[in-house]
Every structure is written in structure tokens, then in C-alpha cells.
Scaffold this active site. Sequence first.
Site, PDB file in Angstrom:
ATOM      1  N   ASP A  10       0.828  -1.205   0.000  1.00 15.44           N
ATOM      2  CA  ASP A  10       0.000   0.000   0.000  1.00 15.44           C
ATOM      3  C   ASP A  10       0.864   1.257   0.000  1.00 15.44           C
ATOM      4  O   ASP A  10       1.913   1.306   0.650  1.00 15.44           O
ATOM      5  CB  ASP A  10      -0.897  -0.015   1.242  1.00 15.44           C
ATOM      6  CG  ASP A  10      -2.079   0.919   1.119  1.00 15.44           C
ATOM      7  OD1 ASP A  10      -2.308   1.467   0.020  1.00 15.44           O
ATOM      8  OD2 ASP A  10      -2.790   1.108   2.120  1.00 15.44           O
ATOM      9  N   ASN A  58      -9.957  -3.319  -7.284  1.00 17.95           N
ATOM     10  CA  ASN A  58      -9.106  -2.385  -8.037  1.00 17.95           C
ATOM     11  C   ASN A  58      -9.585  -2.162  -9.461  1.00 17.95           C
ATOM     12  O   ASN A  58      -9.137  -1.213 -10.132  1.00 17.95           O
ATOM     13  CB  ASN A  58      -7.653  -2.879  -8.061  1.00 17.95           C
ATOM     14  CG  ASN A  58      -6.936  -2.691  -6.743  1.00 17.95           C
ATOM     15  OD1 ASN A  58      -5.994  -3.415  -6.434  1.00 17.95           O
ATOM     16  ND2 ASN A  58      -7.384  -1.728  -5.933  1.00 17.95           N
TER      17      ASN A  58
END
Length: 236
Positions: A10, A58
Site C-alpha cells: 500500500d 481495483n
Amino acid sequence: MPRHVACVMDGNGRWAQRRSLPRTAGHQAAETTVIDIIEAARAAGVEWLSLYAFSTENWNRPGAEVDFLMGLVRRVVRKHAPLLLARGIRCRFLGVADSRIPRELARDFEDLATLTADNRGMTLTVAFDHGGRRDIVEAARSLIRSGTPADEVTERLFADHLPFPDTPDVDLVIRTSGEQRISNFMLWQVAYAEWVFPEVLWPDFRAPDFLACLRTYRRRDRRFGGVPPRTTGDPS
């Protein structure tokens, strides 16, 4: 030493934003980190390493960014295949079910998995187009199709219907950038994992940071719902 370490990679977008760069620059910078952490995990004796590269959610990102990621991942896979083979690393890809994945990329995944299938070193699992909930639903469907009576379903049997059922439970999850969320990642396998949330963004995460996370894990007292042996039977 944790047997299975998983990383939620991340912070690529924020890394780029802080440098007034497009988000794609953060994804490009992440390549160096990926290779560094693979090497660090292997050298440290980690047997299983899982990397969360692209989630089922995503797909909601802008189309241009998704297209860039598909091209970038393909380049990275093809570029580093010889290194992974030479290091004796077995590669697997968890997910890869969506028809929007370019056929060329899906073929590269298959080729790398086949190329490294006989390796007996660390197992690297790349979660790409992965969703923990989807895996659980698919396992349930598989059990139903097999005609297994409800009363015979056990946790072990259920786990046998998950993708790559030989994968051990995750011992340690590292999520960079300080965010503290599961994000639908290997939900069944992380049930009793220890979590570490380093503040560093993924493109800046390096082997010393990874080793620091391993040291943090080794200081944890894993009780799996029980109590430390020294306190068993002591009502105080």
C-alpha cells in the site's frame, strides 16, 4: 521465524502524490521494492511469501491506471522470471479470473508458474485479481457441487476447496503506509495472523524494514484464543 508472510503493498499513489508525480510513477517505483522484499524474505528463511498486487475492487480505478498496471505487471513478470527461477522460487498467481485481464498477461502468469513449478525454495504467491470473499464463495460452490452433506463439512474440508489448499495459514501480514485494513485479502488464511502496520510507503519499503517487521513478529505472544501457559489455571 514466520513460515508464511503476506504483504499488502500500500502507498504507491501517495508516494507519487507527495512528489507531484502521476500515480503510475508510484507503481513503477514499487518494482524495486517487490524484488528487494522477495530477496529479503528468501534470505531470512521465510518459506511462503504472498504479495497483494491487484484486488477485485481495483477494477474500479480509472481505466488508464488499470491499463498501465496490466502492462507494468507483464513487463515485471517477464523481466524477473530468470531471477525467480535461479533463486529456486516457486511462483503462483491467486485470482486471475476476470476476463478483462489481457490474454497475454494471463499467459505470462501461466508460463512463469509452469517454469518454476519444480522449484523447492520459497513459494511466492502473487494475488492478482484476488478477493478473499470470492475465494470463500467459490469454495462453498465447490463443496455443493461435490455433493458433500452439510453435516460433514469441517473447517479442514472447506479449506481443501480453496485455491491452492496446500498454502499454510498466514503468520504475519505487513501492510505498509500505516493504513489498517484487511481489504478483502486472503480472508480465510489470515484468521490468526499477526499484523504489522509500518508507516513507510511501499515504494520506500526495503529489506531492513521487512526484517524489522519480522523482529516485531518474534516478540509477539501468539495464543490463538488461549492464554499463556504460565497463567493457565491461575484465576488471578
